[in-house]
Design a protein around this motif. Structure first.
Motif, PDB file in Angstrom:
ATOM      1  N   VAL A  96       0.860  -1.186   0.000  1.00 46.48           N
ATOM      2  CA  VAL A  96       0.000   0.000   0.000  1.00 46.48           C
ATOM      3  C   VAL A  96       0.897   1.237   0.000  1.00 46.48           C
ATOM      4  CG1 VAL A  96      -1.813   1.270   1.220  1.00 46.48           C
ATOM      5  CG2 VAL A  96      -1.786  -1.251   1.296  1.00 46.48           C
ATOM      6  N   CYS A  97       0.829   2.003  -1.088  1.00 47.77           N
ATOM      7  CA  CYS A  97       1.632   3.220  -1.185  1.00 47.77           C
ATOM      8  C   CYS A  97       0.778   4.372  -0.663  1.00 47.77           C
ATOM      9  CB  CYS A  97       2.042   3.482  -2.634  1.00 47.77           C
ATOM     10  SG  CYS A  97       3.054   2.173  -3.330  1.00 47.77           S
ATOM     11  N   GLY A  98       0.918   4.644   0.618  1.00 51.48           N
ATOM     12  CA  GLY A  98       0.037   5.628   1.245  1.00 51.48           C
ATOM     13  C   GLY A  98       0.728   6.893   1.710  1.00 51.48           C
ATOM     14  N   ALA A  99       2.046   6.869   1.860  1.00 49.92           N
ATOM     15  CA  ALA A  99       2.743   8.043   2.408  1.00 49.92           C
ATOM     16  C   ALA A  99       2.484   9.262   1.530  1.00 49.92           C
ATOM     17  CB  ALA A  99       4.237   7.761   2.499  1.00 49.92           C
ATOM     18  N   ALA A 100       2.118  10.363   2.161  1.00 47.94           N
ATOM     19  CA  ALA A 100       1.776  11.568   1.401  1.00 47.94           C
ATOM     20  C   ALA A 100       2.066  12.809   2.217  1.00 47.94           C
ATOM     21  CB  ALA A 100       0.293  11.535   1.020  1.00 47.94           C
ATOM     22  N   GLY A 101       2.207  13.915   1.538  1.00 51.31           N
ATOM     23  CA  GLY A 101       2.387  15.206   2.205  1.00 51.31           C
ATOM     24  C   GLY A 101       1.439  16.195   1.573  1.00 51.31           C
ATOM     25  N   ASN A 102       0.959  17.115   2.371  1.00 56.16           N
ATOM     26  CA  ASN A 102       0.018  18.087   1.807  1.00 56.16           C
ATOM     27  C   ASN A 102       0.019  19.369   2.617  1.00 56.16           C
ATOM     28  OD1 ASN A 102      -1.968  19.310   0.327  1.00 56.16           O
ATOM     29  ND2 ASN A 102      -3.458  17.655   0.525  1.00 56.16           N
ATOM     30  N   PHE A 103      -0.195  20.462   1.947  1.00 51.50           N
ATOM     31  CA  PHE A 103      -0.491  21.747   2.581  1.00 51.50           C
ATOM     32  C   PHE A 103      -1.217  22.582   1.547  1.00 51.50           C
ATOM     33  CE2 PHE A 103       3.937  21.672   1.061  1.00 51.50           C
ATOM     34  CZ  PHE A 103       3.921  22.692   0.117  1.00 51.50           C
ATOM     35  N   VAL A 104      -1.957  23.561   2.042  1.00 55.35           N
ATOM     36  CA  VAL A 104      -2.711  24.448   1.155  1.00 55.35           C
ATOM     37  C   VAL A 104      -1.811  25.630   0.809  1.00 55.35           C
ATOM     38  CG1 VAL A 104      -4.701  26.001   1.093  1.00 55.35           C
ATOM     39  CG2 VAL A 104      -4.927  23.744   2.141  1.00 55.35           C
ATOM     40  N   MET A 201      -7.261  16.118   6.881  1.00 54.07           N
ATOM     41  CA  MET A 201      -8.411  16.987   7.160  1.00 54.07           C
ATOM     42  C   MET A 201      -7.987  18.202   7.966  1.00 54.07           C
ATOM     43  SD  MET A 201     -10.891  16.084   5.468  1.00 54.07           S
ATOM     44  CE  MET A 201     -11.945  17.384   6.071  1.00 54.07           C
ATOM     45  N   LYS A 202      -7.050  17.992   8.907  1.00 53.31           N
ATOM     46  CA  LYS A 202      -6.554  19.118   9.714  1.00 53.31           C
ATOM     47  C   LYS A 202      -5.933  20.166   8.811  1.00 53.31           C
ATOM     48  CE  LYS A 202      -4.925  16.641  13.557  1.00 53.31           C
ATOM     49  NZ  LYS A 202      -3.671  16.083  13.986  1.00 53.31           N
ATOM     50  N   ARG A 203      -5.226  19.690   7.794  1.00 57.38           N
ATOM     51  CA  ARG A 203      -4.498  20.605   6.922  1.00 57.38           C
ATOM     52  C   ARG A 203      -5.385  21.251   5.873  1.00 57.38           C
ATOM     53  NH1 ARG A 203       1.129  19.737   6.484  1.00 57.38           N
ATOM     54  NH2 ARG A 203       1.788  18.599   8.320  1.00 57.38           N
ATOM     55  N   LEU A 204      -6.462  20.560   5.489  1.00 59.29           N
ATOM     56  CA  LEU A 204      -7.207  21.006   4.311  1.00 59.29           C
ATOM     57  C   LEU A 204      -8.528  21.688   4.612  1.00 59.29           C
ATOM     58  CD1 LEU A 204      -6.645  17.925   1.967  1.00 59.29           C
ATOM     59  CD2 LEU A 204      -5.388  20.062   2.015  1.00 59.29           C
TER      60      LEU A 204
END
Ligand code: COA
Length: 272
Positions: A96-104, A201-204
């Protein structure tokens, strides 16, 4: 866990699942679902502390576990984690390739390094994992599941970097289905919608805004990490033996109304 009401407890007995970024959120939900149906579960992530907490949860479900600190951007560390998994738990059946990074971030404010960082974690990290696990997946005639996002096929404002990375993942998912299908390896992606209690969700989204947005989601609620886990178990199971190169959207229909509400909410977050 609820999953055992619907799937046999031993569905993945004797199978090994490796989840990148498995220490928290959606990825931990996926890892727990596999643990509950009998799989041995390996996880990697950036912090030992998170992995320790996640490992306890997985062990409480009866799973044999293995955890190793590895950033998916670093191929040697990831390869070592994947190789050690084989020694400890047996060859990997499901990656499962799940590692991700995100910011707005507004496109005009996004630095080259900000763009590169998300592409590195999401897209290149997923390639690293697939490439590193290939020999084991070939041996087990295994399955790769990519955790994608709606940004892959619809523009979301202030998510240029994420859209580029996830669209790349979708393309890679299909490519691997095509090239590795003859080895018995299937490759699919899951597109989660808004999932409660996650870092994403916290980030988005602002929690108050999210309450308002729920009215516009056909299912009228956020999803749970467990529900993404159910989809992952189905896709990796023999029930989906003839499914490959496919994307499964698990978003309660939230993508059907477009990205406008997200865009409005994210703009407010950026103005604060
Ligand atoms: N807005 C604009 N740029 C941002 C940013 C933000 N909110 N957060 C990070 N960046 C930029 C940084 O400024 C840096 O670019 P620069 O060198 O030009 O200044 C670049 O992104 C890398 O940031 P850094 O903090 O050094 O990266 P990292 O590897 O430590 O962290 C992130 C990776 C940026 C993805 C971080 O947000 C993270 O670790 N997230 C946790 C996982 C996550 O996001 N989960 C949710 C998935 S949906």
């Amino acid at each position: 866990m609820q999953i055992t009401k619907y799937f046999a407890k031993d569905l993945f007995k004797g199978k090994t699942v490796f989840v990148t970024g498995g220490g928290s959120g959606i990825n931990l939900g996926i890892a727990k679902s596999f643990a509950a149906v009998g799989a041995s579960v390996a996880i990697c992530g950036r912090t030992q502390e998170r992995l320790d907490g996640a490992t306890k949860e997985l062990a409480a479900l009866g799973a044999k576990t293995f955890a190793k600190v590895a950033d998916v951007r670093q191929m040697p560390a990831l390869q070592a984690a994947i190789d050690e998994t084989k020694q400890v738990l047996g060859p990997i059946d499901v990656l499962v390739c799940g590692a991700a990074g995100n910011f707005v971030c507004r496109a005009e404010d996004l630095s080259p390094n900000g763009f590169r960082t998300v592409v590195d974690i999401d897209l290149i990290g997923s390639f690293h994992a697939s490439r590193a696990a290939f020999t084991q997946l070939k041996e087990t005639r295994g399955t790769i599941l990519f955790v994608s996002a709606g940004m892959a096929y619809m523009p979301y404002a202030f998510q240029l970097h994420v859209g580029a990375a996830k669209a790349g993942i979708e393309s890679m998912m299909k490519n691997l289905a095509l090239e590795w299908g003859p080895y018995g390896i299937r490759s699919c992606s899951i597109v989660p919608g808004p999932i409660e209690g996650t870092e994403g969700m916290k980030r988005l989204a602002d929690p108050k805004e999210m309450q308002e947005r729920l009215r516009h989601i056909p299912m009228q609620r956020m999803g749970t990490a467990d529900e993404i886990g159910f989809a992952a178990v189905f896709l990796a199971s023999p029930m989906a033996a003839y499914v490959t190169g496919e994307q499964l959207i698990v978003d309660g229909g939230s993508g059907l109304s477009g990205s406008a509400l997200f865009n409005i909410g994210a703009e407010k977050m950026l103005r604060r």
